[in-house]
Design a protein around this motif. Structure first.
Motif, mmCIF file in Angstrom:
data_model
loop_
_atom_site.group_PDB
_atom_site.id
_atom_site.type_symbol
_atom_site.label_atom_id
_atom_site.label_comp_id
_atom_site.label_asym_id
_atom_site.label_seq_id
_atom_site.Cartn_x
_atom_site.Cartn_y
_atom_site.Cartn_z
ATOM 1 N N PHE A 79 33.212 13.449 43.155
ATOM 2 C CA PHE A 79 34.464 12.829 43.593
ATOM 3 C C PHE A 79 34.269 12.027 44.882
ATOM 4 O O PHE A 79 35.005 11.060 45.123
ATOM 5 N N SER A 80 33.300 12.405 45.685
ATOM 6 C CA SER A 80 33.049 11.656 46.922
ATOM 7 C C SER A 80 32.544 10.252 46.628
ATOM 8 O O SER A 80 32.579 9.378 47.499
ATOM 9 N N ARG A 81 32.078 9.996 45.394
ATOM 10 C CA ARG A 81 31.585 8.683 45.002
ATOM 11 C C ARG A 81 32.696 7.780 44.464
ATOM 12 O O ARG A 81 32.457 6.589 44.247
ATOM 13 N N ALA A 82 33.884 8.339 44.250
ATOM 14 C CA ALA A 82 34.987 7.542 43.709
ATOM 15 C C ALA A 82 35.495 6.573 44.768
ATOM 16 O O ALA A 82 35.750 6.960 45.912
ATOM 17 N N HIS A 86 37.093 6.699 48.996
ATOM 18 C CA HIS A 86 36.035 6.312 49.927
ATOM 19 C C HIS A 86 36.416 6.572 51.385
ATOM 20 O O HIS A 86 35.548 6.794 52.229
ATOM 21 N N LYS A 87 37.728 6.578 51.684
ATOM 22 C CA LYS A 87 38.162 6.796 53.062
ATOM 23 C C LYS A 87 37.926 8.234 53.531
ATOM 24 O O LYS A 87 37.846 8.487 54.735
ATOM 25 N N ILE A 88 37.867 9.169 52.593
ATOM 26 C CA ILE A 88 37.668 10.571 52.973
ATOM 27 C C ILE A 88 36.327 11.113 52.451
ATOM 28 O O ILE A 88 36.165 12.315 52.288
ATOM 29 N N LYS A 89 35.396 10.213 52.180
ATOM 30 C CA LYS A 89 34.113 10.627 51.615
ATOM 31 C C LYS A 89 33.416 11.661 52.491
ATOM 32 O O LYS A 89 32.880 12.661 51.992
ATOM 33 N N LYS A 90 33.411 11.449 53.820
ATOM 34 C CA LYS A 90 32.734 12.378 54.716
ATOM 35 C C LYS A 90 33.378 13.761 54.672
ATOM 36 O O LYS A 90 32.686 14.778 54.745
ATOM 37 N N TRP A 91 34.705 13.795 54.533
ATOM 38 C CA TRP A 91 35.393 15.075 54.432
ATOM 39 C C TRP A 91 35.036 15.789 53.135
ATOM 40 O O TRP A 91 34.858 17.016 53.114
ATOM 41 N N LEU A 92 34.923 15.033 52.067
ATOM 42 C CA LEU A 92 34.550 15.637 50.780
ATOM 43 C C LEU A 92 33.154 16.238 50.847
ATOM 44 O O LEU A 92 32.919 17.352 50.341
ATOM 45 N N LEU A 93 32.233 15.525 51.464
ATOM 46 C CA LEU A 93 30.871 16.042 51.612
ATOM 47 C C LEU A 93 30.847 17.259 52.543
ATOM 48 O O LEU A 93 30.075 18.199 52.328
ATOM 49 N N PHE A 94 31.702 17.228 53.572
ATOM 50 C CA PHE A 94 31.806 18.385 54.474
ATOM 51 C C PHE A 94 32.279 19.619 53.714
ATOM 52 O O PHE A 94 31.704 20.714 53.858
ATOM 53 N N PHE A 95 33.320 19.465 52.900
ATOM 54 C CA PHE A 95 33.844 20.608 52.148
ATOM 55 C C PHE A 95 32.857 21.067 51.073
ATOM 56 O O PHE A 95 32.806 22.251 50.741
ATOM 57 N N CYS A 133 44.379 16.623 43.371
ATOM 58 C CA CYS A 133 45.767 16.249 43.662
ATOM 59 C C CYS A 133 45.820 15.020 44.565
ATOM 60 O O CYS A 133 46.607 14.091 44.330
ATOM 61 N N TYR A 134 44.974 15.011 45.583
ATOM 62 C CA TYR A 134 44.933 13.866 46.492
ATOM 63 C C TYR A 134 44.467 12.615 45.750
ATOM 64 O O TYR A 134 45.011 11.516 45.959
ATOM 65 N N PHE A 135 43.476 12.780 44.900
ATOM 66 C CA PHE A 135 42.967 11.653 44.121
ATOM 67 C C PHE A 135 44.058 11.066 43.228
ATOM 68 O O PHE A 135 44.268 9.847 43.203
ATOM 69 N N LEU A 136 44.767 11.923 42.495
ATOM 70 C CA LEU A 136 45.798 11.455 41.579
ATOM 71 C C LEU A 136 46.967 10.821 42.338
ATOM 72 O O LEU A 136 47.536 9.822 41.891
ATOM 73 N N PHE A 137 47.319 11.393 43.493
ATOM 74 C CA PHE A 137 48.384 10.822 44.316
ATOM 75 C C PHE A 137 47.991 9.421 44.788
ATOM 76 O O PHE A 137 48.791 8.476 44.716
ATOM 77 N N THR A 138 46.749 9.288 45.265
ATOM 78 C CA THR A 138 46.261 7.986 45.731
ATOM 79 C C THR A 138 46.192 6.985 44.581
ATOM 80 O O THR A 138 46.514 5.804 44.749
ATOM 81 N N LEU A 139 45.790 7.484 43.428
ATOM 82 C CA LEU A 139 45.672 6.616 42.255
ATOM 83 C C LEU A 139 47.032 6.086 41.825
ATOM 84 O O LEU A 139 47.184 4.892 41.512
ATOM 85 N N VAL A 140 48.029 6.947 41.813
ATOM 86 C CA VAL A 140 49.379 6.546 41.409
ATOM 87 C C VAL A 140 49.947 5.512 42.380
ATOM 88 O O VAL A 140 50.649 4.575 41.980
ATOM 89 N N LYS A 141 49.638 5.655 43.659
ATOM 90 C CA LYS A 141 50.121 4.702 44.665
ATOM 91 C C LYS A 141 49.568 3.301 44.415
ATOM 92 O O LYS A 141 50.190 2.297 44.777
ATOM 93 N N ASN A 142 48.385 3.245 43.797
ATOM 94 C CA ASN A 142 47.742 1.949 43.544
ATOM 95 C C ASN A 142 47.646 1.667 42.045
ATOM 96 O O ASN A 142 46.718 1.014 41.594
ATOM 97 N N ALA A 143 48.614 2.195 41.306
ATOM 98 C CA ALA A 143 48.552 2.114 39.838
ATOM 99 C C ALA A 143 48.612 0.686 39.320
ATOM 100 O O ALA A 143 48.122 0.398 38.222
ATOM 101 N N GLU A 144 49.202 -0.225 40.099
ATOM 102 C CA GLU A 144 49.335 -1.601 39.618
ATOM 103 C C GLU A 144 47.985 -2.314 39.540
ATOM 104 O O GLU A 144 47.846 -3.331 38.862
ATOM 105 N N HIS A 145 46.965 -1.766 40.205
ATOM 106 C CA HIS A 145 45.640 -2.387 40.212
ATOM 107 C C HIS A 145 44.675 -1.743 39.212
ATOM 108 O O HIS A 145 43.571 -2.225 39.027
#
Length: 216
Positions: A79-82, A86-95, A133-145
């Motif tokens: 998921f860190s590669r999605a 990309h804005k939270i990639k470092k946090w994903l790798l940390f977790f 959940c965060y991924f799907l929320f972010t995805l829905v916010k940018n669903a037009e793209h």
């Protein structure tokens, strides 16, 4: 004997593995790692079954503990590669590192090698559920793209989310389910686990197909 091996979950794993071999070619790039992951899953299932049925080792949790650390860590890394995250990639790798560290400490010093590490499983499930959940929320916010229903990561996140949330709840209520099984003989927990695995592997198959179409 073979009937005890080929349950619903194992059949779903074999089917997903076979489809991944044919669908995930070089053009799908890093998604081909799922072939290796599914191969490890099948090796673990087979080894665990062999230990219990052939070697008569009732405490066969060790290979499943190792697989759980590898697979959950893999999903966090993947998921860190999605691009969506990309804005939270470092946090994903940390977790991911935090989960692996927690899992290793639990494996060697607390729940141990030969008892299934439910604490690590629950911790990993919580982290992955939040990520999805965060991924799907972010995805829905940018669903037009993005064409969501044809987006590979959408199906991956859905499958992982349902599986991890369901598994976390399953472990929390495991004592009640065991008590119900002893009283009625109906293994509700096993049926729920089968359902969760069917959702996960069905979503993976759809994600693989979407990935192939995207890369054509």
């Amino acid at each position: 004997m073979i009937n005890s091996y080929l349950n619903i979950t194992v059949i779903a794993e074999w089917l997903t593995f076979i489809i991944s071999i044919f669908v995930l070619d070089r053009k799908t790039t890093v998604w081909r790692l799922f072939i290796l992951l599914l191969f490890l899953v099948l090796c673990t299932e087979t080894l665990g079954w062999y230990m219990y049925n052939r070697w008569k080792i009732s405490n066969n949790a060790l290979p499943f503990n190792i697989l759980m650390l590898l697979s959950n860590g893999f999903f966090m890394w993947f998921f860190s590669r999605a691009m969506v995250l990309h804005k939270i990639k470092k946090w994903l790798l940390f977790f991911m590192c935090l989960f692996i560290a927690f899992g290793l400490v639990n494996l060697f010093f607390f729940q141990g090698l030969w008892i299934y590490n439910s604490f690590s499983e629950s911790f990993g499930d919580i982290i992955l559920s939040i990520i999805c959940c965060y991924f799907l929320f972010t995805l829905v916010k940018n669903a037009e793209h993005i064409d969501i229903l044809r987006f590979d990561y959408f199906w991956l996140a859905n499958g992982v989310l349902f599986y991890t949330l369901g598994s976390a709840l399953l472990y929390q209520f495991s004592y009640l389910l065991i008590s119900h099984y002893k009283q009625t003989g109906i293994n509700v927990g096993e049926y729920i686990n089968y359902g969760l695995n069917l959702i996960l592997y069905s979503s993976l198959i759809i994600a693989f197909i979407c990935r192939r179409k995207i890369t054509r």
